[in-house]
Enzyme design. Structure first.
Site, mmCIF file in Angstrom:
data_model
loop_
_atom_site.group_PDB
_atom_site.id
_atom_site.type_symbol
_atom_site.label_atom_id
_atom_site.label_comp_id
_atom_site.label_asym_id
_atom_site.label_seq_id
_atom_site.Cartn_x
_atom_site.Cartn_y
_atom_site.Cartn_z
ATOM 1 N N ASN A 15 0.588 -1.324 -0.036
ATOM 2 C CA ASN A 15 0.449 -0.002 0.113
ATOM 3 C C ASN A 15 0.596 1.455 0.264
ATOM 4 O OD1 ASN A 15 -2.777 -0.639 0.090
ATOM 5 N ND2 ASN A 15 -2.533 -1.913 1.159
ATOM 6 N N MET A 90 0.488 -2.993 11.747
ATOM 7 C CA MET A 90 -0.219 -4.315 12.624
ATOM 8 C C MET A 90 -0.001 -3.990 14.399
ATOM 9 S SD MET A 90 -1.406 -5.508 9.998
ATOM 10 C CE MET A 90 -2.136 -7.040 10.469
ATOM 11 N N ARG A 91 0.093 -3.078 14.445
ATOM 12 C CA ARG A 91 -0.284 -2.916 16.410
ATOM 13 C C ARG A 91 -1.147 -1.668 16.513
ATOM 14 N NH1 ARG A 91 3.984 -6.400 17.940
ATOM 15 N NH2 ARG A 91 5.185 -5.820 17.108
ATOM 16 N N LEU A 93 -2.644 1.806 18.574
ATOM 17 C CA LEU A 93 -1.870 2.382 18.433
ATOM 18 C C LEU A 93 -2.702 2.958 20.475
ATOM 19 C CD1 LEU A 93 -1.633 4.500 15.741
ATOM 20 C CD2 LEU A 93 0.190 3.831 17.010
ATOM 21 N N HIS A 109 -8.110 -1.021 6.156
ATOM 22 C CA HIS A 109 -8.639 -1.855 6.252
ATOM 23 C C HIS A 109 -9.563 -3.230 5.286
ATOM 24 C CE1 HIS A 109 -9.646 -5.198 9.506
ATOM 25 N NE2 HIS A 109 -10.722 -5.419 9.172
ATOM 26 N N ASP A 145 -10.209 -0.574 14.656
ATOM 27 C CA ASP A 145 -11.399 -0.081 13.005
ATOM 28 C C ASP A 145 -12.635 0.233 12.845
ATOM 29 O OD1 ASP A 145 -8.944 -1.943 12.290
ATOM 30 O OD2 ASP A 145 -9.860 -3.615 12.981
ATOM 31 N N GLN A 173 -7.674 -3.003 -4.455
ATOM 32 C CA GLN A 173 -8.983 -2.478 -4.302
ATOM 33 C C GLN A 173 -8.443 -1.115 -3.488
ATOM 34 O OE1 GLN A 173 -11.651 -1.627 -6.736
ATOM 35 N NE2 GLN A 173 -10.468 -2.970 -7.831
ATOM 36 N N GLU A 174 -7.684 -1.699 -2.724
ATOM 37 C CA GLU A 174 -7.235 -1.204 -1.932
ATOM 38 C C GLU A 174 -5.737 -0.392 -2.333
ATOM 39 O OE1 GLU A 174 -5.107 -2.809 2.173
ATOM 40 O OE2 GLU A 174 -6.338 -4.702 1.864
HETATM 41 C C1 GAR Z 1 -3.164 -4.880 4.140
HETATM 42 O O1 GAR Z 1 -4.307 -5.792 3.266
HETATM 43 C C2 GAR Z 1 -4.093 -3.735 4.634
HETATM 44 O O2 GAR Z 1 -5.069 -3.476 4.261
HETATM 45 C C3 GAR Z 1 -3.812 -4.638 5.970
HETATM 46 O O3 GAR Z 1 -2.697 -5.490 5.781
HETATM 47 C C4 GAR Z 1 -2.914 -5.585 4.623
HETATM 48 C C5 GAR Z 1 -1.089 -4.617 4.159
HETATM 49 O O4 GAR Z 1 -0.109 -5.127 3.127
HETATM 50 N N1 GAR Z 1 -4.507 -3.955 7.444
HETATM 51 C C6 GAR Z 1 -5.137 -4.863 8.401
HETATM 52 O O5 GAR Z 1 -4.899 -5.081 8.529
HETATM 53 C C7 GAR Z 1 -4.405 -3.633 9.099
HETATM 54 N N2 GAR Z 1 -5.627 -3.737 10.556
HETATM 55 P P1 GAR Z 1 0.606 -4.443 2.415
HETATM 56 O O6 GAR Z 1 1.936 -3.920 4.270
HETATM 57 O O7 GAR Z 1 1.381 -5.059 1.161
HETATM 58 O O8 GAR Z 1 0.269 -2.792 2.618
#
Ligand code: GAR
Length: 188
Positions: A15, A90-91, A93, A109, A145, A173-174
């Protein structure tokens, strides 16, 4: 005026990379000034350095999250960034950190919030048998979230999907959605 961004990422960083591509292609008027990670081995750090971005791994101690958060908050304040972009961070806050930057932290998310909060949202969607899932960009508040939704994208869920195939469809899509959400942020 360019939007100034500090990105927090824990891992792969796709992302982050997608946002960077949009900026470098001249499609997003923004500048990533800082990339912070809680993991020294996160590929996002190397990627940022290759693009001349100040990239730092900060030690993370589960027992005392304030160590990471103090260092992160100080770096962000010194950088003068307007926005904090969580990109696969992934932490969780603490409320203290979030309240230090009210309305200025974004998260992405991989589900249609408020459905499937927390870990493994793509597997949660499969387990629930939904026919559509997707991704959400939202402002971060102390509840996990949650927070005002800025953008959402919907993707179909097929009978043959597993976690990997659904995650890949959502991730595509992200990459589009995060840049769009940043583009639509107010300037100040
Ligand atoms: C992504 O799918 C993001 O939406 C998710 O982790 C992935 C990271 O991918 N985030 C979460 O689940 C947050 N709760 P990336 O490191 O390739 O961007």
């Amino acid at each position: 005026m360019s939007k100034t961004l500090a990105v927090l990422a824990s891992g792969r960083g796709s992302n982050f990379q997608a946002i960077l591509r949009e900026i470098e292609a001249g499609k997003l008027d923004a500048e990533i000034r800082l990339l912070l990670s809680d993991r020294a081995e996160a590929p996002a750090l190397e990627m940022a350095r290759e693009h001349g971005i100040d990239a730092r791994a900060l030690p993370y101690d589960r027992q005392d999250r304030s160590l990471f958060e103090q260092a992160a908050a100080q770096a962000i304040e010194e950088s003068g960034c307007q926005w904090i972009v969580l990109a696969g961070f992934m932490r969780i806050l603490t409320p203290e950190f979030i309240e230090r930057f009210p309305g200025r932290i974004l998260n992405i998310h991989p589900s249609l919030l408020p459905a499937f909060k927390g870990l493994k949202p793509q597997q949660q969607a499969l387990d629930a048998g939904v026919k559509f899932s997707g991704c959400t960009v939202h402002l971060v508040i102390p509840d996990l979230d949650a927070g005002p939704i800025l953008e959402q994208a919907v993707v179909p869920v097929y009978d043959a999907d597993d976690e990997e195939s659904l995650s890949a469809r959502i991730l595509e899509q992200e990459h589009r959605l995060y840049a769009e959400a940043i583009r639509n942020l107010p300037d100040s």
